[in-house]
Scaffold this motif. Structure first.
Motif, PDB file in Angstrom:
ATOM      1  N   LYS A 165       0.829  -1.200   0.000  1.00 26.52           N
ATOM      2  CA  LYS A 165       0.000   0.000   0.000  1.00 26.52           C
ATOM      3  C   LYS A 165       0.870   1.260   0.000  1.00 26.52           C
ATOM      4  O   LYS A 165       0.591   2.219  -0.728  1.00 26.52           O
ATOM      5  N   GLU A 166       1.932   1.267   0.826  1.00 24.85           N
ATOM      6  CA  GLU A 166       2.833   2.409   0.877  1.00 24.85           C
ATOM      7  C   GLU A 166       3.558   2.605  -0.457  1.00 24.85           C
ATOM      8  O   GLU A 166       3.735   3.740  -0.917  1.00 24.85           O
ATOM      9  N   ALA A 167       3.957   1.492  -1.071  1.00 20.94           N
ATOM     10  CA  ALA A 167       4.650   1.578  -2.360  1.00 20.94           C
ATOM     11  C   ALA A 167       3.728   2.159  -3.433  1.00 20.94           C
ATOM     12  O   ALA A 167       4.150   2.983  -4.257  1.00 20.94           O
ATOM     13  N   GLN A 168       2.468   1.735  -3.427  1.00 23.51           N
ATOM     14  CA  GLN A 168       1.514   2.248  -4.405  1.00 23.51           C
ATOM     15  C   GLN A 168       1.264   3.738  -4.193  1.00 23.51           C
ATOM     16  O   GLN A 168       1.132   4.502  -5.158  1.00 23.51           O
ATOM     17  N   ALA A 169       1.187   4.158  -2.908  1.00 15.21           N
ATOM     18  CA  ALA A 169       0.968   5.569  -2.609  1.00 15.21           C
ATOM     19  C   ALA A 169       2.153   6.414  -3.095  1.00 15.21           C
ATOM     20  O   ALA A 169       1.976   7.499  -3.668  1.00 15.21           O
ATOM     21  N   LYS A 170       3.390   5.926  -2.867  1.00 12.91           N
ATOM     22  CA  LYS A 170       4.571   6.640  -3.331  1.00 12.91           C
ATOM     23  C   LYS A 170       4.610   6.710  -4.859  1.00 12.91           C
ATOM     24  O   LYS A 170       5.011   7.728  -5.433  1.00 12.91           O
ATOM     25  N   LYS A 171       4.154   5.623  -5.507  1.00  9.20           N
ATOM     26  CA  LYS A 171       4.143   5.595  -6.963  1.00  9.20           C
ATOM     27  C   LYS A 171       3.157   6.631  -7.511  1.00  9.20           C
ATOM     28  O   LYS A 171       3.448   7.347  -8.473  1.00  9.20           O
ATOM     29  N   ARG A 172       1.977   6.715  -6.861  1.00 11.24           N
ATOM     30  CA  ARG A 172       0.987   7.699  -7.297  1.00 11.24           C
ATOM     31  C   ARG A 172       1.504   9.113  -7.086  1.00 11.24           C
ATOM     32  O   ARG A 172       1.322   9.994  -7.929  1.00 11.24           O
ATOM     33  N   GLU A 173       2.154   9.345  -5.930  1.00 15.09           N
ATOM     34  CA  GLU A 173       2.684  10.668  -5.631  1.00 15.09           C
ATOM     35  C   GLU A 173       3.755  11.073  -6.639  1.00 15.09           C
ATOM     36  O   GLU A 173       3.790  12.210  -7.112  1.00 15.09           O
ATOM     37  N   LYS A 174       4.603  10.108  -6.992  1.00 15.42           N
ATOM     38  CA  LYS A 174       5.659  10.387  -7.968  1.00 15.42           C
ATOM     39  C   LYS A 174       5.053  10.707  -9.336  1.00 15.42           C
ATOM     40  O   LYS A 174       5.495  11.635 -10.023  1.00 15.42           O
ATOM     41  N   GLN A 175       4.015   9.968  -9.729  1.00 17.67           N
ATOM     42  CA  GLN A 175       3.368  10.213 -11.020  1.00 17.67           C
ATOM     43  C   GLN A 175       2.676  11.575 -11.032  1.00 17.67           C
ATOM     44  O   GLN A 175       2.714  12.295 -12.041  1.00 17.67           O
ATOM     45  N   ASP A 176       2.072  11.930  -9.889  1.00 14.74           N
ATOM     46  CA  ASP A 176       1.427  13.245  -9.801  1.00 14.74           C
ATOM     47  C   ASP A 176       2.453  14.358  -9.952  1.00 14.74           C
ATOM     48  O   ASP A 176       2.190  15.390 -10.591  1.00 14.74           O
ATOM     49  N   GLU A 177       3.627  14.175  -9.352  1.00 16.53           N
ATOM     50  CA  GLU A 177       4.680  15.180  -9.480  1.00 16.53           C
ATOM     51  C   GLU A 177       5.143  15.288 -10.927  1.00 16.53           C
ATOM     52  O   GLU A 177       5.399  16.387 -11.437  1.00 16.53           O
TER      53      GLU A 177
END
Length: 307
Positions: A165-177
């Protein structure tokens, strides 16, 4: 000289069972026989049998001589009237019959052999119980280990899901950036093109020439990706906030005011006096905090510096 009860206790018999044996028989010899006869019965079973016993002793036939007495209430055989009276005083039993069966006393050798036999039986019983206890402890340990392993497996599975779950959240945050960066670059390109067109138009005007024709398709392409849906369709905005301690990302409804955003950031220990947008350059101070994110054009995402 130790009493009959003390001798039986010294031999290893339980005090309650030994006391019951002496009470039922009135002497060491009878107690030994009683313990031998009832060694596999629990105290509760013995007491219940005494309450329920009601068998009557057979009557004497003609010419037979009474050699003992039988308690009709519990079936106990007694050698004499004195023993019957003692039995009645201890148990409250009142019904006795004569019997032709003679109760012979044990010799010292027989008594010793009987005691030794009871000791061996008692030792065997205790050894069997100890072995059973060992088996039970082993089973209980196996059950405990199994329960511990299952609990550990569940814990590891939960930790695995949490990491995913944490990895997916970081991936989404990186894509948003990445998306926000692309949008800024596209906006920069569009502004650069607009400045160039304005400069070309002014140059042409000074030279007395007609302004150059701008291809709308080229302008649309250079200005970066256009919004695929109207502004009214956006309900949330994602803010990339640069703080003194690092970059954080938060999502708010588009109707949230800048004051509410600043207040929410105080929960993270941040005191905000203004928001600065680097491109296009814009500073929102406390006089602007009444504006919503939608009114300020800070949607569907924006990058702000906190001061």
């Amino acid at each position: 000289m130790p009493s009959d009860l003390e001798q039986l206790i010294d031999m290893g018999f339980e005090q309650e069972r030994a006391a019951l044996a002496v009470k039922q028989t009135g002497g060491l010899q009878g107690a030994i026989d009683w313990l031998d006869k009832n060694q596999d019965k629990s105290i509760e079973e013995i007491k219940e049998a005494q309450v329920q016993a009601s068998d009557e002793a057979p009557e004497l036939k003609a010419g037979e001589e009474a050699k003992s007495l039988v308690c009709d209430d519990c079936g106990r055989r007694l050698k004499s009237v004195a023993q019957a009276e003692w039995h009645a005083s201890k148990t409250g039993h009142e019904n006795f019959s004569e019997s032709t069966e003679e109760i012979k006393p044990l010799t010292e050798e027989e008594k010793a052999a009987k005691l030794e036999e009871l000791k061996l039986k008692l030792q065997d019983k205790r050894a069997a119980q100890a072995e059973q206890d060992k088996i039970d402890r082993k089973k209980n340990e196996q059950i405990r280990l199994k329960a511990t392993k299952e609990s550990q497996d569940i814990k590891e599975e939960l930790q695995k899901k949490e990491r995913l779950k944490e990895a997916q959240a970081k991936k989404r945050e990186k894509q948003d950036e990445i998306d926000a960066r692309k949008k800024v670059l596209a906006k920069l390109e569009a502004d650069k093109l607009a400045r160039k067109q304005k400069a070309d138009a002014e140059k042409a005007q000074r030279a007395g020439q007609a302004p150059p024709v701008v291809a709308e398709e080229k302008f649309a392409t250079s200005s970066g990706p256009t919004t695929s849906k109207p502004a009214s369709a956006y309900t949330e905005t994602r803010l990339a906030l640069q703080t003194p301690s690092g970059r954080i990302t938060k999502t708010f409804p588009v109707e949230t005011t800048l004051f509410e955003v600043a207040h929410a950031l105080t929960e993270d220990g941040l005191e905000v006096n203004s928001f600065t947008q680097n491109f296009p350059k814009k500073v929102y101070d406390r006089t602007d905090f009444g504006m919503t994110l939608k009114e300020a054009g800070l949607f569907p995402s924006a990058a702000l510096v906190l001061k």
